[in-house]
Write a protein that holds these residues in place. Structure first.
Motif: not given
Length: 282
Positions: A53-54, A57, A61-64, A95, A98-100, A102
């Motif tokens: 995930a890191r 991001e 990337i805009d979402g996961i 979640t 992450a800052d995007v 999920v």
């Protein structure tokens, strides 16, 4: 128009990008799955998920989407409670980190579990492989349960969008083989907040004519439901996918080291694909 099915906002409004690139966190086998590595244990799985995930991001990337990809052979619908518990614990950490947005996908087709995990962990959306109709898969015939999924979302007051596949990969439609009609049923009668068009399997190229047909059909019927390409997207093809009418892409294999689905995310590959997607949108 958008369908009034209970979500708080348009799906695309959840992202900072107008045409988001969503990356996959493919989890290794979880406890209880045949390939589970008891030596590495739960901590190793969570650390790998967080590191993937890191890298996603950091690459822009805009979402996961996180899914139990390593749990094959998959349960058709009712995934065991211990798997749901593991997914919830991992999703909660993702979640928080992450800052995007999920998303959650519980393979093979446990939408109730995905919604429950998303609501409990604070995730933004779920992916549902068979939301309406029926599909013949290696797990048998899977039947869409849009009626139950949408009602469950309301019942548990979950601000969670539903991203649903149309003619999902690794499957063949049992009933509606016209992808345009299937997409319309998914968006209009199934109340999906977004639809995914894919190729025949993981990492397989998606037919651009299918993307065009789906996008045109939804637009002709006045449905402001975004269309995503869900397989085979690479840094070389992402521009063509967006030009064909896609509102975004979901990418897994092309973002992994050496292009192998089960490998770790490659930060370099993420940056390259995101850069290609942004260039297309200028």
């Amino acid at each position: 128009m958008t369908s009034d099915c209970g979500t708080a906002k348009n799906f695309l409004e959840r992202f900072d990008a107008s045409r988001p690139v969503i990356g996959m966190v493919h989890l290794p086998p979880l406890p209880g799955a045949p390939g589970y590595d008891a030596d590495g244990g739960r901590e190793a799985i969570r650390e790998r998920a967080l590191e993937d995930a890191r890298r996603l991001e950091a690459g822009g990337i805009d979402g996961i989407v996180v899914e139990n990809f390593g749990d094959a052979p998959f349960y058709p619908e009712d995934v065991p409670t211990h798997t749901v518990a593991e997914l919830t614990a991992i999703a909660a950490e993702l979640t928080d980190a992450a800052d995007v947005p999920v998303g959650i996908n519980v393979l093979r087709n446990d939408a109730d579990a995905a919604l429950s995990v998303a609501a409990a962990s604070g995730a933004d959306f779920v992916r549902v492989n068979v939301h309406v109709g029926a599909a013949a898969t290696d797990q048998g015939v899977l039947e869409g349960r849009a009626h139950a999924t949408v009602r469950l979302r309301e019942r548990i007051a979950a601000d969670v969008a539903i991203l649903a596949d149309v003619h999902v990969k690794h499957a063949a439609p049992v009933d509606e083989d016209d992808i345009r009609r299937a997409a319309l049923e998914t968006a209009e009668r199934g109340c999906a907040d977004g639809v995914i068009v894919s190729g025949p399997g993981t990492g397989a190229e998606t037919a651009l004519e299918d993307v065009e047909r789906v996008a045109e059909t939804l637009s002709e019927h006045g449905l402001e439901v975004p269309v995503f390409v869900g397989s085979g997207v690479t840094s070389e093809t992402v521009g063509d996918c967006l030009a064909a009418g896609a509102d975004g892409v979901v990418v897994g294999t092309a973002l992994k080291e050496d292009g192998e689905t089960t490998n770790r995310v490659s930060g370099e590959r993420v940056e390259e694909l995101v850069s290609s997607a942004r260039e297309t949108q200028r």
